[in-house]
Design a protein around this motif. Structure first.
Motif, PDB file in Angstrom:
ATOM      1  N   GLN A 172       0.489  -1.171  -0.078  1.00  9.10           N
ATOM      2  CA  GLN A 172      -0.030   0.535   0.055  1.00  9.10           C
ATOM      3  C   GLN A 172       1.388   1.241   0.229  1.00  9.10           C
ATOM      4  OE1 GLN A 172      -2.561   0.320   3.502  1.00  9.10           O
ATOM      5  NE2 GLN A 172      -3.809   2.079   2.462  1.00  9.10           N
ATOM      6  N   CYS A 173       1.784   1.396   0.910  1.00  9.97           N
ATOM      7  CA  CYS A 173       2.683   2.308   0.840  1.00  9.97           C
ATOM      8  C   CYS A 173       3.940   2.343   1.620  1.00  9.97           C
ATOM      9  CB  CYS A 173       2.266   4.036   1.530  1.00  9.97           C
ATOM     10  SG  CYS A 173       2.013   3.802   3.304  1.00  9.97           S
ATOM     11  N   ARG A 174       4.992   2.921   1.158  1.00  8.53           N
ATOM     12  CA  ARG A 174       6.418   2.637   1.880  1.00  8.53           C
ATOM     13  C   ARG A 174       6.299   3.563   3.074  1.00  8.53           C
ATOM     14  NH1 ARG A 174      10.605   1.720  -2.886  1.00  8.53           N
ATOM     15  NH2 ARG A 174       9.203   3.382  -3.792  1.00  8.53           N
ATOM     16  N   GLY A 175       5.698   3.954   4.305  1.00  9.33           N
ATOM     17  CA  GLY A 175       6.437   5.479   4.738  1.00  9.33           C
ATOM     18  C   GLY A 175       5.458   6.158   5.078  1.00  9.33           C
ATOM     19  N   GLY A 176       4.659   6.841   3.781  1.00  9.60           N
ATOM     20  CA  GLY A 176       3.895   8.058   3.284  1.00  9.60           C
ATOM     21  C   GLY A 176       3.474   7.868   1.885  1.00  9.60           C
TER      22      GLY A 176
END
Length: 323
Positions: A172-176
Motif C-alpha cells: 500500500q505504501c512505503r512510510g507515507g
C-alpha cells in the motif's frame, strides 16, 4: 522515565476502536507478540454503540487471568500485568506493562480519538507514541524497527512503516506519500509495488520523496507533539497526517522503517474503498481536502476546488452513465 524490559525507550501504542472489536483484538494480539514490547497499550473506544466494550473487557480479563494462572499466552510473553478500564474522566495514571481501555463518551473522529490516547501516554511519560489503525496486524519486529529508525534521526518527528495489503504481496505504501498543493491530491510511495520491489529502494531515498507519514501506522516522538501539538481535531476523517506533517514546517524529520512491516485491511472501518463508497466518507474526504488547503496553501483553493468538481463528475459518469 518508566521503562519496560527489552525497550530502550518508553513507547506507548494507541489503537482506536469504533464498533469493530474483532479487528481491534487481532491488532492488539499482534502488538503483544512484538519482540520489543510497548510500555503501554491504549485502546481508545470512540463511543461504539455495539458490543465492543463488552468484548474488549472480556478479552482483557481473559488475557490477564491466563497470565496470572501461568497459562501460555501472548500477554504472558510480553509481561503485561494489568488491564485497566478507564472512562474519559479517570485521573489515576496506569503503570508500565498496562493495557488500558479508554472509553470516550462521544465519537469526534480519528484525530480526537487518537489525541485522547496520546494525552494519556504523555502523562505516563512515553517518549514516543505508535498510532495504529485497528484494521492492521503488525509483524513482531515492527515496533523495534520503527523506534530504531525514528530515534536515529537528528530531529525525531514522525516514522512510518512498510504497509502491505493484508493477505497479499502488494504494498500500500512505503512510510507515507506526497500531497500536491495545487490539487490537494496525494499519492502513496510504492503503491501497488510487490514487497521485493518496494524493498529495492532505500529508506533514505523514500524519505526524500515523501512529505507526510501515512496514518495507519505512525510513530511520533514526544518532542514533536510538545512542539507541534496534537492532531487538528477539525479533521473528522482524512488528511490528519498531511496536516500534522505540514504543521511541523520542516522542524522535524520524517522517517521510514522499511523493516517495520504492517498488514492493512484498508478502508474496512470507513467503508471508503468498498465497491459502493460510503457517501459520508466521500463528504469527509472532500471537506478535509478543503480544510487542509485553506490552512496551509490558501492560494491553491481555486485549483483544488476544480479538482474536486472534476473528481465528482468523473465518479458520476462511472456510476450512472457507465455502470
Amino acid at each position: 522515565m518508566p521503562m519496560v524490559s527489552n525497550a530502550s525507550k518508553a513507547i506507548g501504542t494507541v489503537i482506536l476502536n469504533y464498533k469493530r472489536w474483532e479487528e481491534t483484538i487481532a491488532c492488539l494480539e499482534s502488538v503483544i507478540a512484538s519482540t520489543t514490547p510497548p510500555a503501554w497499550i491504549v485502546i481508545v473506544d470512540n463511543a461504539s454503540n455495539n458490543e465492543s466494550i463488552i468484548k474488549l473487557r472480556e478479552w482483557g480479563a481473559k488475557s490477564i487471568a491466563a497470565k496470572a494462572g501461568g497459562a501460555t499466552h501472548q500477554v504472558e510473553a510480553m509481561q503485561f500485568d494489568n488491564f485497566i478500564d478507564y472512562d474519559h474522566e479517570s485521573r489515576e495514571l496506569p503503570p508500565p506493562a498496562s493495557i488500558i481501555l479508554l472509553r470516550l463518551p462521544q465519537n469526534k473522529g480519528y484525530a480526537a480519538g487518537n489525541n485522547a490516547g496520546i494525552r494519556l501516554l504523555l502523562q505516563c511519560g512515553a517518549e514516543a507514541v505508535w498510532i495504529l489503525n485497528n484494521d492492521t496486524v503488525v509483524e513482531k519486529y515492527a515496533l523495534e524497527a520503527m523506534q530504531k529508525r525514528l530515534f536515529s534521526k537528528k530531529r525525531p518527528g514522525l516514522c512510518g512503516s512498510l504497509i502491505i495489503y493484508r493477505g497479499t504481496n502488494t504494498v500500500q505504501c512505503r512510510g507515507g506519500g506526497r500531497t500536491t498543493p495545487w490539487t490537494g491530491l496525494s499519492y502513496l510511495d510504492g503503491y501497488k509495488f510487490t514487497v521485493s520491489e518496494a524493498l529495492a529502494d532505500t529508506s533514505d531515498a523514500v524519505e526524500k520523496r515523501i512529505n507526510f507519514i501515512y496514518g495507519a501506522s505512525v510513530m511520533v516522538s514526544r518532542a514533536f507533539i510538545e512542539t507541534v501539538g496534537l492532531m487538528d481535531e477539525r479533521y473528522f476523517l482524512y488528511c490528519e497526517e498531511q496536516d500534522w506533517a505540514y504543521a511541523a514546517n520542516g522542524a522535524f524529520d520524517l522517517a521510514y522503517a522499511a523493516d517495520a512491516i504492517v498488514h492493512h485491511n484498508e478502508g474496512l472501518t470507513t467503508g471508503f474503498y468498498s465497491k459502493q463508497a460510503n457517501l459520508k466518507s466521500l463528504y469527509y474526504l472532500t471537506r478535509s481536502r478543503i480544510l487542509l488547503t485553506a490552512k496551509h496553501h490558501p492560494w491553491a483553493l481555486p485549483t483544488v476546488g476544480l479538482s474536486i468538481v472534476f473528481a465528482a463528475l468523473r465518479m458520476f459518469w462511472r456510476r450512472v452513465c457507465c455502470p
